[in-house]
Design a protein around this motif. Sequence first.
Motif, PDB file in Angstrom:
ATOM      1  N   HIS A 161      14.022  19.904 -61.390  1.00 26.42           N
ATOM      2  CA  HIS A 161      14.368  21.507 -61.732  1.00 26.42           C
ATOM      3  C   HIS A 161      13.331  22.098 -62.371  1.00 26.42           C
ATOM      4  N   CYS A 162      12.011  21.741 -62.323  1.00 31.10           N
ATOM      5  CA  CYS A 162      10.772  22.287 -63.055  1.00 31.10           C
ATOM      6  C   CYS A 162      10.527  23.659 -62.339  1.00 31.10           C
ATOM      7  N   THR A 163      10.068  24.570 -63.177  1.00 29.88           N
ATOM      8  CA  THR A 163       9.884  26.063 -62.552  1.00 29.88           C
ATOM      9  C   THR A 163       8.534  25.814 -61.160  1.00 29.88           C
ATOM     10  N   GLY A 164       7.601  24.877 -61.159  1.00 30.60           N
ATOM     11  CA  GLY A 164       6.787  24.678 -60.210  1.00 30.60           C
ATOM     12  C   GLY A 164       7.442  24.158 -58.917  1.00 30.60           C
ATOM     13  N   CYS A 165       8.500  23.274 -59.091  1.00 30.01           N
ATOM     14  CA  CYS A 165       9.226  23.048 -57.948  1.00 30.01           C
ATOM     15  C   CYS A 165      10.308  24.062 -57.266  1.00 30.01           C
ATOM     16  N   GLN A 166      10.790  24.698 -58.333  1.00 33.01           N
ATOM     17  CA  GLN A 166      11.327  25.920 -57.997  1.00 33.01           C
ATOM     18  C   GLN A 166      10.776  26.974 -57.030  1.00 33.01           C
ATOM     19  N   LYS A 167       9.513  27.023 -57.463  1.00 36.64           N
ATOM     20  CA  LYS A 167       8.516  27.997 -56.862  1.00 36.64           C
ATOM     21  C   LYS A 167       8.134  27.514 -55.512  1.00 36.64           C
ATOM     22  N   MET A 168       7.665  26.278 -55.294  1.00 39.92           N
ATOM     23  CA  MET A 168       7.206  25.745 -54.293  1.00 39.92           C
ATOM     24  C   MET A 168       8.255  25.595 -53.165  1.00 39.92           C
ATOM     25  N   SER A 169       9.516  25.232 -53.685  1.00 39.34           N
ATOM     26  CA  SER A 169      10.532  25.116 -52.644  1.00 39.34           C
ATOM     27  C   SER A 169      11.378  26.279 -52.236  1.00 39.34           C
ATOM     28  N   ALA A 170      11.179  27.397 -53.122  1.00 40.39           N
ATOM     29  CA  ALA A 170      11.829  28.624 -53.149  1.00 40.39           C
ATOM     30  C   ALA A 170      13.285  28.311 -53.134  1.00 40.39           C
TER      31      ALA A 170
END
Length: 154
Positions: A32-41
Amino acid sequence: MNAKASAVEGSCRCGQVRIRISAPPLLTMACHCTGCQKMSASAFSLSAAFPSAAFAVTQGEPVIGGLHGAARHYFCPHCMSWMFTRPEGIDFLVNVRATMLEDAHGFTPFIETFTSEKLPWATTPAVHSFPAFPALDQYEGLTKAYAEATAAPS
């Protein structure tokens, strides 16, 4: 993929990069990290950790994108699908985005990480939740528990 399956294959969205995995996952997860949120949209990324020796790129040449440091995120150079990650210092495993596999149905997240950054409405069926990554000494127990939970009935 279960313990009886011999191999699974997958690809990026456009099919120019293909992968093959010849062992069951060690662990499945949602991050759920914000990096994964951004990379996975999306609200989280889904991945399955496999032994490096059981993982192969069988077609195409993925490129590094996303972070260019502690973890190397590999993408298709054409469609830019985020396909897998090789964490620095953990050469024995590769984290494959489970949705890149031909049949992602069997890769339910067993753990979820970075719940401290998760969107308030995002939920997963993960059995274990962690506000960040689990401590390194917890992974042995988590992989054992995952293997037991996903073992094919005798």
